[in-house]
Write a protein that holds these residues in place. Structure first.
Motif, PDB file in Angstrom:
ATOM      1  N   SER A  11     -35.059  49.760  59.794  1.00 27.73           N
ATOM      2  CA  SER A  11     -33.639  49.367  59.824  1.00 27.73           C
ATOM      3  C   SER A  11     -33.511  47.842  59.777  1.00 27.73           C
ATOM      4  CB  SER A  11     -32.981  49.877  61.109  1.00 27.73           C
ATOM      5  OG  SER A  11     -33.240  51.241  61.276  1.00 27.73           O
ATOM      6  N   SER A  14     -33.894  46.589  56.272  1.00 35.19           N
ATOM      7  CA  SER A  14     -32.686  46.849  55.469  1.00 35.19           C
ATOM      8  C   SER A  14     -31.576  45.874  55.823  1.00 35.19           C
ATOM      9  CB  SER A  14     -32.224  48.289  55.679  1.00 35.19           C
ATOM     10  OG  SER A  14     -33.224  49.174  55.206  1.00 35.19           O
ATOM     11  N   ALA A  32     -43.903  51.255  50.940  1.00 35.23           N
ATOM     12  CA  ALA A  32     -45.234  51.832  50.729  1.00 35.23           C
ATOM     13  C   ALA A  32     -45.178  53.019  49.774  1.00 35.23           C
ATOM     14  CB  ALA A  32     -45.806  52.302  52.065  1.00 35.23           C
ATOM     15  N   GLY A  33     -44.001  53.691  49.728  1.00 34.91           N
ATOM     16  CA  GLY A  33     -43.897  54.883  48.892  1.00 34.91           C
ATOM     17  C   GLY A  33     -44.229  56.146  49.681  1.00 34.91           C
ATOM     18  N   ARG A  34     -43.993  56.058  51.030  1.00 37.86           N
ATOM     19  CA  ARG A  34     -44.300  57.216  51.893  1.00 37.86           C
ATOM     20  C   ARG A  34     -43.306  58.359  51.717  1.00 37.86           C
ATOM     21  NH1 ARG A  34     -48.165  55.369  52.517  1.00 37.86           N
ATOM     22  NH2 ARG A  34     -49.401  54.608  54.260  1.00 37.86           N
ATOM     23  N   THR A  35     -42.085  58.049  51.316  1.00 39.66           N
ATOM     24  CA  THR A  35     -41.065  59.101  51.242  1.00 39.66           C
ATOM     25  C   THR A  35     -40.631  59.285  49.794  1.00 39.66           C
ATOM     26  OG1 THR A  35     -39.377  57.419  51.669  1.00 39.66           O
ATOM     27  CG2 THR A  35     -40.207  58.689  53.568  1.00 39.66           C
ATOM     28  N   LEU A  39     -34.335  54.801  50.852  1.00 40.86           N
ATOM     29  CA  LEU A  39     -33.018  54.167  50.771  1.00 40.86           C
ATOM     30  C   LEU A  39     -33.057  53.051  49.726  1.00 40.86           C
ATOM     31  CD1 LEU A  39     -30.552  54.605  52.733  1.00 40.86           C
ATOM     32  CD2 LEU A  39     -31.320  52.550  53.914  1.00 40.86           C
ATOM     33  N   ARG A  99     -38.565  44.473  66.279  1.00 43.57           N
ATOM     34  CA  ARG A  99     -37.727  44.762  67.452  1.00 43.57           C
ATOM     35  C   ARG A  99     -38.637  44.878  68.677  1.00 43.57           C
ATOM     36  NH1 ARG A  99     -37.104  49.514  63.669  1.00 43.57           N
ATOM     37  NH2 ARG A  99     -38.636  50.975  64.454  1.00 43.57           N
ATOM     38  N   ARG A 136     -44.987  62.630  60.398  1.00 43.57           N
ATOM     39  CA  ARG A 136     -45.912  63.595  59.766  1.00 43.57           C
ATOM     40  C   ARG A 136     -47.368  63.150  59.809  1.00 43.57           C
ATOM     41  NH1 ARG A 136     -48.412  63.500  55.150  1.00 43.57           N
ATOM     42  NH2 ARG A 136     -47.408  61.549  54.589  1.00 43.57           N
ATOM     43  N   GLN A 137     -47.564  61.809  59.757  1.00 48.55           N
ATOM     44  CA  GLN A 137     -48.919  61.311  59.482  1.00 48.55           C
ATOM     45  C   GLN A 137     -49.916  61.522  60.613  1.00 48.55           C
ATOM     46  OE1 GLN A 137     -48.884  57.677  56.596  1.00 48.55           O
ATOM     47  NE2 GLN A 137     -47.491  57.209  58.270  1.00 48.55           N
ATOM     48  N   ARG A 153     -39.648  66.654  63.309  1.00 46.68           N
ATOM     49  CA  ARG A 153     -38.584  66.112  62.449  1.00 46.68           C
ATOM     50  C   ARG A 153     -39.270  65.253  61.387  1.00 46.68           C
ATOM     51  NH1 ARG A 153     -33.331  63.915  65.195  1.00 46.68           N
ATOM     52  NH2 ARG A 153     -34.660  62.404  66.232  1.00 46.68           N
ATOM     53  N   ARG A 173     -33.573  62.170  57.896  1.00 39.31           N
ATOM     54  CA  ARG A 173     -33.948  60.751  57.884  1.00 39.31           C
ATOM     55  C   ARG A 173     -32.996  60.057  58.846  1.00 39.31           C
ATOM     56  NH1 ARG A 173     -33.716  59.746  52.778  1.00 39.31           N
ATOM     57  NH2 ARG A 173     -35.748  58.926  52.324  1.00 39.31           N
ATOM     58  N   LYS A 206     -33.183  59.896  70.566  1.00 36.43           N
ATOM     59  CA  LYS A 206     -33.869  61.009  71.245  1.00 36.43           C
ATOM     60  C   LYS A 206     -34.186  60.672  72.700  1.00 36.43           C
ATOM     61  CE  LYS A 206     -38.170  59.589  69.059  1.00 36.43           C
ATOM     62  NZ  LYS A 206     -37.607  58.689  68.048  1.00 36.43           N
TER      63      LYS A 206
HETATM   64  C1  3Y8 Z   1     -40.825  55.118  53.966  1.00 31.80           C
HETATM   65  C2  3Y8 Z   1     -37.679  54.646  54.180  1.00 31.80           C
HETATM   66  C3  3Y8 Z   1     -33.613  52.020  57.057  1.00 31.80           C
HETATM   67  C4  3Y8 Z   1     -34.900  52.421  57.748  1.00 31.80           C
HETATM   68  C5  3Y8 Z   1     -34.711  53.663  58.614  1.00 31.80           C
HETATM   69  C6  3Y8 Z   1     -36.390  52.570  62.142  1.00 31.80           C
HETATM   70  C7  3Y8 Z   1     -35.376  53.692  61.858  1.00 31.80           C
HETATM   71  C8  3Y8 Z   1     -34.735  55.711  60.593  1.00 31.80           C
HETATM   72  C9  3Y8 Z   1     -36.569  56.489  63.044  1.00 31.80           C
HETATM   73  C10 3Y8 Z   1     -37.452  60.620  64.990  1.00 31.80           C
HETATM   74  C11 3Y8 Z   1     -38.351  59.456  64.652  1.00 31.80           C
HETATM   75  C12 3Y8 Z   1     -40.690  58.020  62.507  1.00 31.80           C
HETATM   76  C13 3Y8 Z   1     -40.635  57.935  60.946  1.00 31.80           C
HETATM   77  C14 3Y8 Z   1     -38.665  57.040  61.797  1.00 31.80           C
HETATM   78  C15 3Y8 Z   1     -37.514  56.282  61.884  1.00 31.80           C
HETATM   79  C16 3Y8 Z   1     -35.811  54.625  60.724  1.00 31.80           C
HETATM   80  C17 3Y8 Z   1     -36.008  53.907  59.394  1.00 31.80           C
HETATM   81  C18 3Y8 Z   1     -37.210  55.234  60.886  1.00 31.80           C
HETATM   82  C19 3Y8 Z   1     -39.201  57.874  62.901  1.00 31.80           C
HETATM   83  C20 3Y8 Z   1     -38.064  55.759  56.562  1.00 31.80           C
HETATM   84  C21 3Y8 Z   1     -38.546  55.295  55.208  1.00 31.80           C
HETATM   85  C22 3Y8 Z   1     -39.909  55.463  55.127  1.00 31.80           C
HETATM   86  C23 3Y8 Z   1     -40.342  56.015  56.366  1.00 31.80           C
HETATM   87  C24 3Y8 Z   1     -41.759  56.358  56.677  1.00 31.80           C
HETATM   88  C25 3Y8 Z   1     -41.869  57.256  57.860  1.00 31.80           C
HETATM   89  C26 3Y8 Z   1     -43.294  57.644  58.301  1.00 31.80           C
HETATM   90  C27 3Y8 Z   1     -42.977  58.207  59.729  1.00 31.80           C
HETATM   91  C28 3Y8 Z   1     -41.855  57.301  60.224  1.00 31.80           C
HETATM   92  C29 3Y8 Z   1     -40.269  59.272  60.313  1.00 31.80           C
HETATM   93  C30 3Y8 Z   1     -36.750  55.669  53.517  1.00 31.80           C
HETATM   94  C31 3Y8 Z   1     -37.071  56.891  56.519  1.00 31.80           C
HETATM   95  C32 3Y8 Z   1     -41.304  59.312  62.982  1.00 31.80           C
HETATM   96  C33 3Y8 Z   1     -41.452  56.814  63.119  1.00 31.80           C
HETATM   97  O1  3Y8 Z   1     -43.641  61.767  55.840  1.00 31.80           O
HETATM   98  C34 3Y8 Z   1     -44.125  60.623  56.031  1.00 31.80           C
HETATM   99  O2  3Y8 Z   1     -45.214  60.224  55.532  1.00 31.80           O
HETATM  100  C35 3Y8 Z   1     -43.350  59.689  56.917  1.00 31.80           C
HETATM  101  C36 3Y8 Z   1     -43.988  58.622  57.383  1.00 31.80           C
HETATM  102  C37 3Y8 Z   1     -44.222  56.450  58.313  1.00 31.80           C
HETATM  103  C38 3Y8 Z   1     -44.139  58.134  60.719  1.00 31.80           C
HETATM  104  C39 3Y8 Z   1     -45.286  59.042  60.410  1.00 31.80           C
HETATM  105  O3  3Y8 Z   1     -46.397  58.621  60.791  1.00 31.80           O
HETATM  106  O4  3Y8 Z   1     -45.049  60.135  59.835  1.00 31.80           O
HETATM  107  N1  3Y8 Z   1     -41.354  56.597  59.039  1.00 31.80           N
HETATM  108  N2  3Y8 Z   1     -39.312  56.207  57.205  1.00 31.80           N
HETATM  109  C40 3Y8 Z   1     -41.141  53.627  54.040  1.00 31.80           C
HETATM  110  C41 3Y8 Z   1     -42.078  53.159  52.935  1.00 31.80           C
HETATM  111  O5  3Y8 Z   1     -42.420  53.967  52.046  1.00 31.80           O
HETATM  112  O6  3Y8 Z   1     -42.442  51.968  52.971  1.00 31.80           O
HETATM  113  O7  3Y8 Z   1     -37.256  56.762  53.150  1.00 31.80           O
HETATM  114  O8  3Y8 Z   1     -35.572  55.338  53.369  1.00 31.80           O
HETATM  115  C42 3Y8 Z   1     -37.489  54.556  57.300  1.00 31.80           C
HETATM  116  C43 3Y8 Z   1     -37.037  54.750  58.701  1.00 31.80           C
HETATM  117  N3  3Y8 Z   1     -37.583  55.597  59.548  1.00 31.80           N
HETATM  118  O9  3Y8 Z   1     -33.765  51.357  56.016  1.00 31.80           O
HETATM  119  O10 3Y8 Z   1     -32.529  52.301  57.573  1.00 31.80           O
HETATM  120  O11 3Y8 Z   1     -36.161  51.451  61.670  1.00 31.80           O
HETATM  121  O12 3Y8 Z   1     -37.402  52.862  62.836  1.00 31.80           O
HETATM  122  N4  3Y8 Z   1     -39.490  57.047  60.729  1.00 31.80           N
HETATM  123  C44 3Y8 Z   1     -41.195  56.607  64.619  1.00 31.80           C
HETATM  124  O13 3Y8 Z   1     -40.407  55.715  64.959  1.00 31.80           O
HETATM  125  O14 3Y8 Z   1     -41.792  57.364  65.409  1.00 31.80           O
HETATM  126  C45 3Y8 Z   1     -38.426  59.196  63.155  1.00 31.80           C
HETATM  127  O15 3Y8 Z   1     -37.459  61.623  64.217  1.00 31.80           O
HETATM  128  O16 3Y8 Z   1     -36.775  60.541  66.032  1.00 31.80           O
END
Ligand code: 3Y8
Ligand code: NAP
Length: 249
Positions: A11, A14, A32-35, A39, A99, A136-137, A153, A173, A206
């Motif tokens: 966040s 962004s 990184a291209g994880r999702t 956004l 943060r 997930r990771q 989630r 998300r 949460k």
């Molecule tokens: C790919 C980019 C924005 C950024 C939003 C923040 C908030 C929502 C909360 C729960 C916890 C978790 C996870 C989480 C949050 C924000 C932020 C944050 C946690 C996106 C995003 C990418 C990722 C990667 C993803 C990980 C995963 C972690 C889900 C986009 C949505 C659990 C972390 O499936 C996978 O491989 C997912 C991998 C790394 C942790 C994991 O190990 O699985 N984030 N999350 C980024 C990239 O490719 O570079 O898709 O839009 C970004 C955000 N996720 O711009 O508003 O700032 O933290 N992301 C945790 O905190 O524990 C969810 O469910 O309560």
């Protein structure tokens, strides 16, 4: 000449991207291209790894990057370590935009653990209903505790089988809200929350929901990183870019 590489995925990243775009700062946003469908950002965006710290150093030179802002997640430790090494090698100034960790308040029932294995070890022996909100990771280590029901989630639907036998999956998300997370925890009869100490507002819901429902939380400390410059606000990042005057602020 200012040309910023913004390592994103949070966040904060962004928020900073919006500020830099509004000021027409020459910047590249990096995912990184994880999702599957991240956004969209208001900056030119690149997606995928750089090829380790050497690959990143080459990128910095090739793109004539003048500043790197590491606004990745506190648990994206490998990216942060690579950024430190690459910036040192390429002589490019680096600032993290990060943060602060969450700290417990009145009514919070948190147990701090240093890492994922310690979180697994901290789970109760008797079967529980656990909100495993760590993405997930890093799910595989929890397969050592198959007696629990896990609510997950995930950002995207899982591509293959999950490593846990008794699991329910929600696809969402963030950022999330306390009310929605309270409803989710209640609907699934959750008795325990496991989370990373990510900090920030986007994942905090949460924890607030757990407090409201009187649920315990196992909170995983963020990985240690070498010393680096850290900005806690956009203003501090702009100071780092040392162009507040040019940016009309
Ligand atoms: C790919 C980019 C924005 C950024 C939003 C923040 C908030 C929502 C909360 C729960 C916890 C978790 C996870 C989480 C949050 C924000 C932020 C944050 C946690 C996106 C995003 C990418 C990722 C990667 C993803 C990980 C995963 C972690 C889900 C986009 C949505 C659990 C972390 O499936 C996978 O491989 C997912 C991998 C790394 C942790 C994991 O190990 O699985 N984030 N999350 C980024 C990239 O490719 O570079 O898709 O839009 C970004 C955000 N996720 O711009 O508003 O700032 O933290 N992301 C945790 O905190 O524990 C969810 O469910 O309560
Ligand atoms: P990580 O384990 O620290 O990094 C692994 C590798 O992924 C890095 O070495 C790098 O590959 C690549 N990478 C990571 N972030 C990148 C970025 N922003 N741009 C380009 N390449 C990147 O990373 P992670 O924990 O999987 O996090 C991946 C992304 O998800 C990051 O953007 C992060 O901010 C975001 N995110 C992570 C979490 C989390 O819990 N980990 C939570 C929310 C958001 P190369 O070595 O090939 O360069």
């Amino acid at each position: 000449m200012t040309r910023v590489l913004l390592l994103g995925g949070t966040s904060e990243a962004s928020q900073l991207a919006r500020e830099l775009a509004a000021r027409r700062v020459d910047a590249i946003f990096s995912y990184a291209g994880r999702t599957a469908a991240p956004l969209p950002q208001p900056l030119p965006t690149r997606t995928g790894g750089f090829g380790g710290s050497e690959g990143l150093a080459r990128f910095l030179r090739a793109e004539a990057i003048s500043h790197v802002v590491d606004a990745t997640h506190p648990f994206a430790a490998q990216m942060s370590r690579n950024a430190l090494a690459a910036c040192a090698a390429a002589g490019v100034p680096l600032c993290a935009f990060e943060r602060a960790p969450w700290t417990a308040g009145p009514g919070d029932d948190w147990r701090h653990v240093p890492d994922i294995p310690a979180a697994v070890a901290a789970l109760p022996e008797s079967p529980a209903r656990v909100f495993l909100a760590i993405g997930r990771q890093t799910l595989a280590p929890f397969a050592a505790r198959p007696q629990h029901h896990y609510l997950l989630r995930l950002v995207d639907p899982p591509a293959g089988p999950l490593p846990l036998p008794d699991v329910a999956v929600v696809i969402a998300r963030g950022p999330f809200t306390r009310a929605a997370d309270e409803a989710l925890l209640a609907a699934h009869g959750i008795g325990l929350v496991v989370a990373k100490n990510a900090g920030g507002a986007g994942a905090r819901a949460k924890l607030d929901a757990a407090r409201a429902l009187g649920l315990p939380v196992i909170l995983i400390d963020r990985p240690a990183l070498p010393p680096r410059r850290i900005a806690r606000t956009v203003g501090e990042v702009l100071d780092f870019l040392a162009h507040r005057a040019d940016l009309g602020v």
